[in-house]
Write a protein that holds these residues in place. Sequence first.
Motif, mmCIF file in Angstrom:
data_model
loop_
_atom_site.group_PDB
_atom_site.id
_atom_site.type_symbol
_atom_site.label_atom_id
_atom_site.label_comp_id
_atom_site.label_asym_id
_atom_site.label_seq_id
_atom_site.Cartn_x
_atom_site.Cartn_y
_atom_site.Cartn_z
ATOM 1 N N PRO A 53 0.811 -1.214 0.000
ATOM 2 C CA PRO A 53 0.000 0.000 0.000
ATOM 3 C C PRO A 53 0.847 1.267 0.000
ATOM 4 N N VAL A 54 0.283 2.322 -0.630
ATOM 5 C CA VAL A 54 0.932 3.639 -0.669
ATOM 6 C C VAL A 54 -0.077 4.689 -0.234
ATOM 7 N N ALA A 55 0.442 5.847 0.216
ATOM 8 C CA ALA A 55 -0.425 6.945 0.643
ATOM 9 C C ALA A 55 0.270 8.267 0.397
ATOM 10 N N LEU A 56 -0.534 9.285 0.142
ATOM 11 C CA LEU A 56 -0.023 10.653 0.079
ATOM 12 C C LEU A 56 -1.104 11.607 0.554
ATOM 13 N N THR A 57 -0.685 12.760 1.066
ATOM 14 C CA THR A 57 -1.611 13.794 1.515
ATOM 15 C C THR A 57 -1.834 14.773 0.380
ATOM 16 N N ALA A 58 -3.095 15.182 0.190
ATOM 17 C CA ALA A 58 -3.445 16.091 -0.904
ATOM 18 C C ALA A 58 -4.404 17.164 -0.409
ATOM 19 N N LEU A 78 6.772 14.213 -7.795
ATOM 20 C CA LEU A 78 7.803 14.114 -6.766
ATOM 21 C C LEU A 78 7.449 13.137 -5.649
ATOM 22 N N SER A 79 6.186 12.750 -5.531
ATOM 23 C CA SER A 79 5.778 11.854 -4.453
ATOM 24 C C SER A 79 6.133 10.414 -4.792
ATOM 25 N N SER A 80 6.660 9.707 -3.808
ATOM 26 C CA SER A 80 6.997 8.291 -4.011
ATOM 27 C C SER A 80 5.753 7.439 -4.235
ATOM 28 N N ALA A 81 4.587 7.902 -3.805
ATOM 29 C CA ALA A 81 3.346 7.151 -3.965
ATOM 30 C C ALA A 81 2.721 7.332 -5.346
ATOM 31 N N THR A 82 3.142 8.349 -6.074
ATOM 32 C CA THR A 82 2.493 8.674 -7.349
ATOM 33 C C THR A 82 2.516 7.542 -8.369
ATOM 34 N N PRO A 83 3.633 6.860 -8.615
ATOM 35 C CA PRO A 83 3.593 5.787 -9.625
ATOM 36 C C PRO A 83 2.540 4.720 -9.331
ATOM 37 N N ALA A 84 2.405 4.320 -8.076
ATOM 38 C CA ALA A 84 1.413 3.302 -7.724
ATOM 39 C C ALA A 84 -0.004 3.842 -7.894
ATOM 40 N N ILE A 85 -0.236 5.098 -7.529
ATOM 41 C CA ILE A 85 -1.570 5.686 -7.683
ATOM 42 C C ILE A 85 -1.927 5.808 -9.165
ATOM 43 N N LEU A 86 -0.962 6.219 -9.978
ATOM 44 C CA LEU A 86 -1.222 6.343 -11.413
ATOM 45 C C LEU A 86 -1.494 4.993 -12.071
ATOM 46 N N ALA A 107 0.934 10.576 6.142
ATOM 47 C CA ALA A 107 0.937 10.417 4.688
ATOM 48 C C ALA A 107 1.726 11.505 3.975
ATOM 49 N N SER A 108 2.076 12.576 4.690
ATOM 50 C CA SER A 108 2.867 13.645 4.070
ATOM 51 C C SER A 108 4.349 13.565 4.434
ATOM 52 N N THR A 109 4.725 12.591 5.248
ATOM 53 C CA THR A 109 6.119 12.437 5.655
ATOM 54 C C THR A 109 6.824 11.477 4.708
ATOM 55 N N SER A 110 7.906 11.945 4.102
ATOM 56 C CA SER A 110 8.625 11.084 3.155
ATOM 57 C C SER A 110 9.644 10.210 3.878
ATOM 58 N N GLY A 111 9.953 9.094 3.243
ATOM 59 C CA GLY A 111 10.993 8.215 3.754
ATOM 60 C C GLY A 111 10.579 7.298 4.883
ATOM 61 N N ILE A 112 9.274 7.169 5.145
ATOM 62 C CA ILE A 112 8.818 6.277 6.214
ATOM 63 C C ILE A 112 7.825 5.268 5.650
ATOM 64 N N ASP A 113 7.590 4.209 6.396
ATOM 65 C CA ASP A 113 6.567 3.238 6.039
ATOM 66 C C ASP A 113 5.241 3.747 6.603
ATOM 67 N N ARG A 114 4.376 4.239 5.755
ATOM 68 C CA ARG A 114 3.110 4.842 6.177
ATOM 69 C C ARG A 114 2.088 3.807 6.631
ATOM 70 N N PHE A 115 2.456 2.529 6.513
ATOM 71 C CA PHE A 115 1.553 1.459 6.910
ATOM 72 C C PHE A 115 2.195 0.520 7.932
ATOM 73 N N THR A 152 -0.119 15.119 -12.169
ATOM 74 C CA THR A 152 -1.154 14.460 -12.955
ATOM 75 C C THR A 152 -2.484 14.722 -12.269
ATOM 76 N N VAL A 153 -3.451 15.202 -13.041
ATOM 77 C CA VAL A 153 -4.804 15.406 -12.531
ATOM 78 C C VAL A 153 -5.576 14.122 -12.793
ATOM 79 N N ILE A 154 -6.237 13.631 -11.754
ATOM 80 C CA ILE A 154 -6.970 12.371 -11.834
ATOM 81 C C ILE A 154 -8.451 12.635 -11.588
ATOM 82 N N ALA A 155 -9.276 12.116 -12.493
ATOM 83 C CA ALA A 155 -10.728 12.142 -12.302
ATOM 84 C C ALA A 155 -11.141 10.753 -11.848
#
Length: 193
Positions: A53-58, A78-86, A107-115, A152-155
């Motif tokens: 799983p991946v997460a990011l704050t938006a 720039l977010s490490s989660a972006t490739p998985a979300i895309l 979810a906004s902290t980089s370099g950690i396991d968010r899960f 990337t804008v996602i609908a």
Amino acid sequence: MTTPAPLSNPLGEHGAERDRFAGASLSPDEFKALFRGHPGGVAVITAEGPEGPVALTATSVSSVSAEPPLLIFSVSALSSATPAILAADTVVVHLLDSDDLGVAKLASTSGIDRFADTESWSRLVTGEPVYNGVRAWVRCAIIERMNAGGSTVIAAHALQSGINRDVQPGEHGDALVYHNRSWHRLGDHSRID
């Protein structure tokens, strides 16, 4: 009676207008200064990636249509989660309030396991990761992706939702807001009308 002239597309049919403005642009710092004073509601986007799983704050989540139920958000390259979300077909959008500040920061902290804290999240029956106890979440099918600069804008089409803390019409609901690089809570004290 005269017929008004049709409105022109500001970007031009083949990009001619866009090319005309190519040299005239705000600098990144000028653009950031504009939006520092424009608060945004806080959400966390989760998805299942090939490595988990991946997460990011938006702060870019916005409703588009109630029928059909559509929303949009953007993710930074720039977010490490972006490739998985895309790459995902579905995502979970968590709509947060001030009780969820810890999830927003996580979810906004980089370099950690968010899960890493397995007690703080679970999976929907469809497999997507969802943080437990957040104000509200919505499972969405991604229907469109549009490159826009470094983002990337996602609908997305809303498929399923859960509300743990409902907000009644006219109530503030202790909404979590990001403004000028800091977290804020809306409350009675912030109401001006």
